[in-house]
Design an enzyme around this catalytic site. Structure first.
Site, short mmCIF file in Angstrom:
data_model
loop_
_atom_site.label_atom_id
_atom_site.label_comp_id
_atom_site.label_asym_id
_atom_site.label_seq_id
_atom_site.Cartn_x
_atom_site.Cartn_y
_atom_site.Cartn_z
N ASN A 1 -3.26 -38.09 -69.88
CA ASN A 1 -2.80 -39.30 -70.56
C ASN A 1 -1.71 -39.05 -71.59
OD1 ASN A 1 -4.08 -41.42 -69.22
ND2 ASN A 1 -6.03 -40.68 -70.02
N HIS B 1 -13.18 -35.37 -67.11
CA HIS B 1 -12.32 -36.55 -67.01
C HIS B 1 -11.94 -36.78 -65.54
CE1 HIS B 1 -8.30 -38.61 -68.30
NE2 HIS B 1 -9.21 -39.49 -67.97
N GLU C 1 -10.09 -33.39 -64.78
CA GLU C 1 -9.55 -32.64 -65.93
C GLU C 1 -10.77 -32.20 -66.76
OE1 GLU C 1 -7.22 -35.11 -68.62
OE2 GLU C 1 -5.66 -33.60 -68.72
N SER D 1 -11.00 -40.88 -71.82
CA SER D 1 -9.60 -40.70 -71.42
C SER D 1 -8.79 -39.99 -72.48
CB SER D 1 -8.94 -42.07 -71.24
OG SER D 1 -9.49 -42.75 -70.18
C1 LIG Z 1 -6.58 -43.64 -67.41
C2 LIG Z 1 -7.14 -42.27 -67.20
O1 LIG Z 1 -7.78 -41.75 -68.12
C3 LIG Z 1 -6.92 -41.47 -65.99
C4 LIG Z 1 -6.64 -42.20 -64.72
O2 LIG Z 1 -7.52 -42.42 -63.93
S1 LIG Z 1 -5.07 -42.70 -64.50
C5 LIG Z 1 -5.07 -43.43 -62.92
C6 LIG Z 1 -5.00 -42.41 -61.82
N1 LIG Z 1 -4.93 -43.09 -60.56
C7 LIG Z 1 -3.76 -43.41 -59.99
O3 LIG Z 1 -2.70 -43.07 -60.48
C8 LIG Z 1 -3.90 -44.20 -58.75
C9 LIG Z 1 -2.55 -44.53 -58.13
N2 LIG Z 1 -2.76 -45.29 -56.90
C10 LIG Z 1 -3.10 -44.70 -55.75
O4 LIG Z 1 -3.19 -43.49 -55.62
C11 LIG Z 1 -3.33 -45.61 -54.57
O5 LIG Z 1 -2.68 -46.84 -54.82
C12 LIG Z 1 -4.85 -45.89 -54.30
C13 LIG Z 1 -5.50 -44.60 -53.80
C14 LIG Z 1 -5.60 -46.40 -55.52
C15 LIG Z 1 -4.99 -46.98 -53.26
O6 LIG Z 1 -4.29 -46.59 -52.13
P1 LIG Z 1 -3.50 -47.64 -51.24
O7 LIG Z 1 -3.03 -46.90 -50.05
O8 LIG Z 1 -2.52 -48.34 -52.12
O9 LIG Z 1 -4.56 -48.77 -50.91
P2 LIG Z 1 -5.74 -48.78 -49.87
O10 LIG Z 1 -5.25 -48.58 -48.47
O11 LIG Z 1 -6.47 -50.06 -50.16
O12 LIG Z 1 -6.67 -47.59 -50.30
C16 LIG Z 1 -6.51 -46.27 -49.83
C17 LIG Z 1 -7.87 -45.67 -49.71
O13 LIG Z 1 -8.50 -45.60 -50.99
C18 LIG Z 1 -9.78 -46.21 -50.93
N3 LIG Z 1 -10.08 -46.84 -52.20
C19 LIG Z 1 -9.28 -47.65 -52.91
N4 LIG Z 1 -9.90 -48.00 -54.04
C20 LIG Z 1 -11.11 -47.41 -54.04
C21 LIG Z 1 -12.19 -47.38 -54.94
N5 LIG Z 1 -12.17 -48.04 -56.10
N6 LIG Z 1 -13.29 -46.64 -54.61
C22 LIG Z 1 -13.35 -45.98 -53.45
N7 LIG Z 1 -12.34 -45.96 -52.56
C23 LIG Z 1 -11.24 -46.66 -52.86
C24 LIG Z 1 -9.70 -47.21 -49.84
O14 LIG Z 1 -10.98 -47.45 -49.30
C25 LIG Z 1 -8.76 -46.56 -48.86
O15 LIG Z 1 -9.44 -45.66 -48.02
P3 LIG Z 1 -9.32 -45.76 -46.44
O16 LIG Z 1 -8.09 -46.55 -46.09
O17 LIG Z 1 -9.27 -44.34 -46.03
O18 LIG Z 1 -10.56 -46.47 -46.08
N1 LIG Z 2 -10.19 -47.06 -66.17
C1 LIG Z 2 -9.67 -45.88 -65.90
O1 LIG Z 2 -8.71 -45.78 -65.12
C2 LIG Z 2 -10.25 -44.65 -66.50
C3 LIG Z 2 -11.15 -44.73 -67.54
N2 LIG Z 2 -11.67 -43.58 -68.08
C4 LIG Z 2 -12.62 -43.66 -69.18
O2 LIG Z 2 -13.89 -43.94 -68.63
C5 LIG Z 2 -14.65 -44.72 -69.57
C6 LIG Z 2 -15.10 -46.01 -68.90
O3 LIG Z 2 -13.96 -46.73 -68.46
P1 LIG Z 2 -14.08 -47.88 -67.35
O4 LIG Z 2 -15.14 -47.53 -66.38
O5 LIG Z 2 -12.71 -48.15 -66.90
O6 LIG Z 2 -14.58 -49.11 -68.26
P2 LIG Z 2 -15.35 -50.43 -67.81
O7 LIG Z 2 -15.01 -51.46 -68.84
O8 LIG Z 2 -15.09 -50.73 -66.37
O9 LIG Z 2 -16.90 -50.01 -67.92
C7 LIG Z 2 -17.53 -49.64 -69.11
C8 LIG Z 2 -19.01 -49.92 -68.93
O10 LIG Z 2 -19.73 -49.33 -70.01
C9 LIG Z 2 -20.80 -50.20 -70.34
N3 LIG Z 2 -21.31 -49.83 -71.66
C10 LIG Z 2 -20.80 -50.09 -72.87
N4 LIG Z 2 -21.60 -49.54 -73.83
C11 LIG Z 2 -22.63 -48.92 -73.19
C12 LIG Z 2 -23.76 -48.16 -73.60
N5 LIG Z 2 -23.99 -47.92 -74.89
N6 LIG Z 2 -24.58 -47.68 -72.66
C13 LIG Z 2 -24.34 -47.89 -71.35
N7 LIG Z 2 -23.28 -48.59 -70.89
C14 LIG Z 2 -22.45 -49.11 -71.81
C15 LIG Z 2 -20.20 -51.58 -70.21
O11 LIG Z 2 -21.21 -52.56 -70.09
C16 LIG Z 2 -19.36 -51.41 -68.94
O12 LIG Z 2 -20.10 -51.72 -67.77
C17 LIG Z 2 -13.75 -44.91 -70.80
O13 LIG Z 2 -14.01 -43.90 -71.73
C18 LIG Z 2 -12.35 -44.75 -70.20
O14 LIG Z 2 -11.40 -44.34 -71.14
C19 LIG Z 2 -11.37 -42.34 -67.58
C20 LIG Z 2 -10.52 -42.21 -66.52
C21 LIG Z 2 -9.85 -43.36 -65.93
#
Ligand SMILES: CC(=O)CC(=O)SCCNC(=O)CCNC(=O)[C@H](O)C(C)(C)COP(=O)(O)OP(=O)(O)OC[C@H]1O[C@@H](n2cnc3c(N)ncnc32)[C@H](O)[C@@H]1OP(=O)(O)O
Ligand SMILES: NC(=O)C1=CN([C@@H]2O[C@H](COP(=O)(O)OP(=O)(O)OC[C@H]3O[C@@H](n4cnc5c(N)ncnc54)[C@H](O)[C@@H]3O)[C@@H](O)[C@H]2O)C=CC1
Length: 290
Positions: free
Chosen positions: A188, A138, A150, A117
């Site tokens: 991020n 990403h 990304e 991330s």
């Molecule tokens: C941290 C990082 O490095 C980067 C990141 O990822 S930052 C996070 C980026 N993501 C976001 O910002 C997500 C924001 N949230 C959303 O867009 C929506 O809330 C959401 C798509 C997650 C869920 O949508 P929702 O309308 O609130 O809920 P819900 O109706 O249960 O789900 C919508 C659809 O997504 C699907 N879905 C939800 N979670 C899922 C998952 N983990 N895997 C697969 N499908 C999933 C559901 O099956 C559903 O599909 P259908 O209704 O077509 O069957």
């Molecule tokens: N959670 C999020 O929304 C997002 C996370 N990421 C990135 O993706 C990566 C994973 O994040 P998550 O799936 O959320 O974490 P998570 O905590 O759900 O999963 C991490 C997994 O890695 C495993 N693991 C640790 N060390 C390992 C190794 N040496 N070999 C194999 N498996 C190992 C753990 O057992 C665990 O199952 C991180 O780098 C995170 O920053 C990127 C985009 C979005």
């Protein structure tokens, strides 16, 4: 490209394995313990079954996709893969150790991608003999739903590596966006300070958890409030990203909220641990009281 290993079967790794298998690739899904591998495979099975129930896929298609994914605790099959996508915990030392090991196992032609991330792609690449064949890929959470990948170019990433990963993202049905390797990339750098600021609103007693989320959901049309989203991402991951921004830019505006630090210390990691800004149980999501 035919075979891909995804390392880490958590919420991101399982989603990446699913979209890769849906695109027709043979996938190894590797985690350190079999129970984590099985949990990841179980999540994929659940979402594919939902597709079948909704008429978006047939049972045969679901079986074919699952048949293309092999769960493993062994890293050795990486030697037979064209690409390894790393999706383990957001911890620099853990990722460096993994890439050193992979570099020994894999032929020089194997491409390496990290789903980090925020950690520097250039620094991860530098511990391998192939910084030109190393890139950031990403994905966004939840991977099967979100459109963006990304694609982060490290300082040494070659044009050929970039072109191959861009094509792969498109083959997975995603939209790739090219960015350069600076702390937090674009996603991020923009998102995480907003989540951190929402945490400060709770920490400073400006409003409760649900109120902060409602402001952003109803006021800005965000699909999830920032604290729900932080719980969904994982508070450990949010803290790691804030620390990378803070240390990377040496700018106090990126200081992690003390409440986030404390919650991670307590093991309140969000949805994945059953408790974060909300408590997740049979009653659904109940906001934390402050
Ligand atoms: C941290 C990082 O490095 C980067 C990141 O990822 S930052 C996070 C980026 N993501 C976001 O910002 C997500 C924001 N949230 C959303 O867009 C929506 O809330 C959401 C798509 C997650 C869920 O949508 P929702 O309308 O609130 O809920 P819900 O109706 O249960 O789900 C919508 C659809 O997504 C699907 N879905 C939800 N979670 C899922 C998952 N983990 N895997 C697969 N499908 C999933 C559901 O099956 C559903 O599909 P259908 O209704 O077509 O069957
Ligand atoms: N959670 C999020 O929304 C997002 C996370 N990421 C990135 O993706 C990566 C994973 O994040 P998550 O799936 O959320 O974490 P998570 O905590 O759900 O999963 C991490 C997994 O890695 C495993 N693991 C640790 N060390 C390992 C190794 N040496 N070999 C194999 N498996 C190992 C753990 O057992 C665990 O199952 C991180 O780098 C995170 O920053 C990127 C985009 C979005």
């Amino acid at each position: 490209m035919q075979r891909i290993m995804v390392v880490g079967a958590g919420q991101m790794g399982s989603g990446i394995a699913q979209v890769a298998a849906q695109a027709g690739y043979q996938v190894y899904l590797r985690d350190i313990e079999d129970r984590f591998v099985q949990r990841g495979l179980g999540v994929i099975e659940k979402f594919l079954s939902r597709d079948v129930a909704k008429g978006r896929r047939t049972e045969e298609e679901k079986a074919a996709i699952l048949g293309r994914i092999t769960g493993t605790v062994d890293l050795a099959p990486a030697a037979q893969c064209d690409l390894v996508i790393e999706a383990i915990v957001e911890n620099l030392e853990a990722k460096l150790a993994l890439f050193r090991e992979l570099d020994q196992i894999c032929p020089e032609t194997t491409l390496f991608a990290s789903n980090t991330s925020s950690l520097p792609i250039t620094q991860l690449a530098a511990v391998t003999r192939r910084p030109d064949r190393f890139i950031g890929m990403h994905f966004m959470n939840p991977v099967p739903v979100m459109q963006l990948v990304e694609v982060i170019r490290g300082i040494a990433t070659s044009d050929e590596t970039y072109a191959r990963i861009r094509s792969l993202a498109e083959a997975m049905g995603k939209t790739p966006v090219e960015v350069n390797d600076f702390p937090g990339f674009v996603s991020n750098r923009v998102l995480m300070p907003m989540l951190n600021e929402a945490m400060f609103c709770v920490y400073e007693g400006i409003a409760g958890v649900e109120e902060v989320d409602t402001v952003m959901k109803l006021g800005m049309n965000h699909p999830m409030g920032p604290l729900t989203l932080a719980d969904f991402i994982g508070l450990d991951t949010c803290l790691s990203i804030m620390n990378v921004l803070y240390e990377g830019f040496k700018d106090p505006k990126y200081r992690p909220c003390p409440l986030l630090v404390q919650m991670v210390q307590a093991g309140y990691l969000g949805r994945k641990s059953g408790r974060g800004f909300y408590i997740y149980d049979e009653n659904g999501a109940t906001p934390m009281k402050r």
